[in-house]
Scaffold this motif. Structure first.
Motif, PDB file in Angstrom:
ATOM      1  N   MET A  25       0.784  -1.032  -0.049  1.00 44.07           N
ATOM      2  CA  MET A  25      -0.164   0.121   0.000  1.00 44.07           C
ATOM      3  C   MET A  25       0.832   1.291   0.091  1.00 44.07           C
ATOM      4  SD  MET A  25      -3.104  -1.303   2.636  1.00 44.07           S
ATOM      5  CE  MET A  25      -3.134   0.316   3.314  1.00 44.07           C
ATOM      6  N   GLU A  26       1.959   1.340   0.845  1.00 44.90           N
ATOM      7  CA  GLU A  26       2.955   2.439   0.808  1.00 44.90           C
ATOM      8  C   GLU A  26       3.572   2.454  -0.393  1.00 44.90           C
ATOM      9  OE1 GLU A  26       6.787   3.959   3.383  1.00 44.90           O
ATOM     10  OE2 GLU A  26       5.716   2.121   3.923  1.00 44.90           O
ATOM     11  N   ILE A  27       3.885   1.491  -1.267  1.00 43.54           N
ATOM     12  CA  ILE A  27       4.489   1.735  -2.519  1.00 43.54           C
ATOM     13  C   ILE A  27       3.404   2.274  -3.292  1.00 43.54           C
ATOM     14  CG2 ILE A  27       5.203   0.167  -4.196  1.00 43.54           C
ATOM     15  CD1 ILE A  27       6.501  -1.787  -2.434  1.00 43.54           C
ATOM     16  N   GLU A  28       2.129   1.810  -3.313  1.00 44.37           N
ATOM     17  CA  GLU A  28       1.244   2.593  -4.300  1.00 44.37           C
ATOM     18  C   GLU A  28       1.112   3.856  -4.039  1.00 44.37           C
ATOM     19  OE1 GLU A  28      -0.070   1.288  -6.993  1.00 44.37           O
ATOM     20  OE2 GLU A  28       1.255  -0.242  -6.649  1.00 44.37           O
ATOM     21  N   GLU A  29       1.202   4.303  -2.768  1.00 42.92           N
ATOM     22  CA  GLU A  29       0.931   5.634  -2.597  1.00 42.92           C
ATOM     23  C   GLU A  29       2.255   6.578  -2.913  1.00 42.92           C
ATOM     24  OE1 GLU A  29       0.344   6.093   1.753  1.00 42.92           O
ATOM     25  OE2 GLU A  29      -1.400   4.906   1.685  1.00 42.92           O
ATOM     26  N   LEU A  30       3.489   5.927  -2.678  1.00 46.73           N
ATOM     27  CA  LEU A  30       4.615   6.491  -3.181  1.00 46.73           C
ATOM     28  C   LEU A  30       4.690   6.952  -4.735  1.00 46.73           C
ATOM     29  CD1 LEU A  30       6.979   5.060  -0.999  1.00 46.73           C
ATOM     30  CD2 LEU A  30       6.359   7.373  -0.865  1.00 46.73           C
ATOM     31  N   LYS A  31       4.400   5.653  -5.412  1.00 45.16           N
ATOM     32  CA  LYS A  31       4.030   5.598  -6.989  1.00 45.16           C
ATOM     33  C   LYS A  31       3.358   6.845  -7.201  1.00 45.16           C
ATOM     34  CE  LYS A  31       5.072   0.866  -8.153  1.00 45.16           C
ATOM     35  NZ  LYS A  31       4.659  -0.277  -8.588  1.00 45.16           N
ATOM     36  N   GLU A  32       2.040   6.976  -6.635  1.00 44.11           N
ATOM     37  CA  GLU A  32       1.307   7.931  -7.110  1.00 44.11           C
ATOM     38  C   GLU A  32       1.834   9.460  -6.667  1.00 44.11           C
ATOM     39  OE1 GLU A  32      -2.691   7.201  -4.990  1.00 44.11           O
ATOM     40  OE2 GLU A  32      -3.035   5.352  -5.870  1.00 44.11           O
ATOM     41  N   LYS A  33       2.205   9.460  -5.596  1.00 42.07           N
ATOM     42  CA  LYS A  33       3.017  10.763  -5.313  1.00 42.07           C
ATOM     43  C   LYS A  33       4.021  11.081  -6.429  1.00 42.07           C
ATOM     44  CE  LYS A  33       4.826  13.237  -1.379  1.00 42.07           C
ATOM     45  NZ  LYS A  33       5.140  13.241   0.080  1.00 42.07           N
ATOM     46  N   ASN A  34       4.939   9.930  -6.615  1.00 45.41           N
ATOM     47  CA  ASN A  34       6.024  10.363  -7.625  1.00 45.41           C
ATOM     48  C   ASN A  34       5.369  10.813  -8.844  1.00 45.41           C
ATOM     49  OD1 ASN A  34       8.500  10.271  -8.498  1.00 45.41           O
ATOM     50  ND2 ASN A  34       8.199   7.969  -9.427  1.00 45.41           N
ATOM     51  N   THR A  35       4.384  10.272  -9.216  1.00 46.64           N
ATOM     52  CA  THR A  35       3.514  10.531 -10.739  1.00 46.64           C
ATOM     53  C   THR A  35       3.303  12.101 -10.434  1.00 46.64           C
ATOM     54  OG1 THR A  35       2.899   8.227 -11.124  1.00 46.64           O
ATOM     55  CG2 THR A  35       1.790  10.212 -12.155  1.00 46.64           C
ATOM     56  N   SER A  36       2.535  12.383  -9.556  1.00 44.76           N
ATOM     57  CA  SER A  36       2.190  13.603  -9.470  1.00 44.76           C
ATOM     58  C   SER A  36       3.373  14.781  -9.279  1.00 44.76           C
ATOM     59  CB  SER A  36       1.469  13.771  -8.006  1.00 44.76           C
ATOM     60  OG  SER A  36       1.131  15.048  -7.625  1.00 44.76           O
ATOM     61  N   LEU A  37       4.443  14.368  -8.719  1.00 43.58           N
ATOM     62  CA  LEU A  37       5.608  15.339  -8.543  1.00 43.58           C
ATOM     63  C   LEU A  37       6.115  15.377  -9.886  1.00 43.58           C
ATOM     64  CD1 LEU A  37       7.153  14.229  -5.106  1.00 43.58           C
ATOM     65  CD2 LEU A  37       5.948  16.398  -5.745  1.00 43.58           C
ATOM     66  N   SER A  38       6.182  14.356 -10.727  1.00 42.00           N
ATOM     67  CA  SER A  38       6.856  14.250 -12.158  1.00 42.00           C
ATOM     68  C   SER A  38       5.961  15.200 -12.946  1.00 42.00           C
ATOM     69  CB  SER A  38       6.871  12.981 -12.781  1.00 42.00           C
ATOM     70  OG  SER A  38       7.715  12.089 -11.807  1.00 42.00           O
ATOM     71  N   GLN A  39       4.739  15.259 -12.802  1.00 42.74           N
ATOM     72  CA  GLN A  39       3.745  16.139 -13.591  1.00 42.74           C
ATOM     73  C   GLN A  39       4.083  17.645 -13.069  1.00 42.74           C
ATOM     74  OE1 GLN A  39      -0.145  14.837 -12.760  1.00 42.74           O
ATOM     75  NE2 GLN A  39      -0.058  13.211 -14.351  1.00 42.74           N
ATOM     76  N   GLU A  40       4.063  17.910 -11.949  1.00 42.65           N
ATOM     77  CA  GLU A  40       4.475  19.101 -11.289  1.00 42.65           C
ATOM     78  C   GLU A  40       5.976  19.683 -11.846  1.00 42.65           C
ATOM     79  OE1 GLU A  40       4.334  19.998  -7.179  1.00 42.65           O
ATOM     80  OE2 GLU A  40       2.558  18.638  -6.898  1.00 42.65           O
ATOM     81  N   ILE A  41       6.892  18.792 -12.024  1.00 48.68           N
ATOM     82  CA  ILE A  41       8.150  19.244 -12.380  1.00 48.68           C
ATOM     83  C   ILE A  41       8.225  19.497 -14.026  1.00 48.68           C
ATOM     84  CG2 ILE A  41      10.515  18.256 -13.243  1.00 48.68           C
ATOM     85  CD1 ILE A  41      10.381  16.444 -10.678  1.00 48.68           C
ATOM     86  N   GLN A  42       7.221  18.681 -14.669  1.00 49.53           N
ATOM     87  CA  GLN A  42       7.079  19.146 -16.059  1.00 49.53           C
ATOM     88  C   GLN A  42       6.456  20.354 -16.168  1.00 49.53           C
ATOM     89  OE1 GLN A  42       4.898  15.641 -17.758  1.00 49.53           O
ATOM     90  NE2 GLN A  42       6.758  14.294 -18.065  1.00 49.53           N
ATOM     91  N   GLU A  43       5.451  20.702 -15.499  1.00 47.54           N
ATOM     92  CA  GLU A  43       4.773  22.069 -15.753  1.00 47.54           C
ATOM     93  C   GLU A  43       5.659  23.101 -15.143  1.00 47.54           C
ATOM     94  OE1 GLU A  43       1.297  21.793 -13.086  1.00 47.54           O
ATOM     95  OE2 GLU A  43       0.429  20.216 -14.150  1.00 47.54           O
ATOM     96  N   ALA A  44       6.504  22.974 -14.095  1.00 48.56           N
ATOM     97  CA  ALA A  44       7.544  23.865 -13.889  1.00 48.56           C
ATOM     98  C   ALA A  44       8.530  24.037 -15.001  1.00 48.56           C
ATOM     99  CB  ALA A  44       8.396  23.423 -12.319  1.00 48.56           C
TER     100      ALA A  44
END
Length: 79
Positions: A25-44
Motif C-alpha cells: 500500500m505504501e509503495i502504491e501511495e509513493l508511486k502516485e506521489k511520484n507521478t504527481s511530482l513528475s507532473q509538477e516538475i514538467q509543468e514547472a
C-alpha cells in the motif's frame, strides 16, 4: 507442544503478510506521489521555458526601443 509451535509460526506468517500488505500500500501511495511530482516538475519546466522566452522577447523589445530613443535623441541633437 507442536500445536504451540504451529500457532507461533502462523502468527509470524500472518504478521509477515500484514507487513507485506502495508508495504505494498505504501509503495502504491509513493508511486502516485511520484507521478504527481513528475507532473509538477514538467509543468514547472514548461513555465520556466515560457518565462525564459518571454524574458528574451522583452529584452529584444527593450533593445528596439533603446535604438529608437537613441535615433530620436540624435535627431534632436542635430536640430
Amino acid at each position: 507442544m507442536v500445536f504451540e509451535v504451529f500457532q507461533k509460526l502462523e502468527a509470524k506468517v500472518q504478521q509477515a503478510i500484514d507487513t507485506i500488505t502495508l508495504l505494498q500500500m505504501e509503495i502504491e501511495e509513493l508511486k502516485e506521489k511520484n507521478t504527481s511530482l513528475s507532473q509538477e516538475i514538467q509543468e514547472a519546466q514548461s513555465n520556466r521555458e515560457s518565462l525564459v522566452n518571454e524574458n528574451e522577447q522583452l529584452k529584444q523589445e527593450q533593445h528596439v526601443w533603446q535604438e529608437r530613443l537613441r535615433g530620436l535623441l540624435s535627431k534632436m541633437d542635430e536640430v
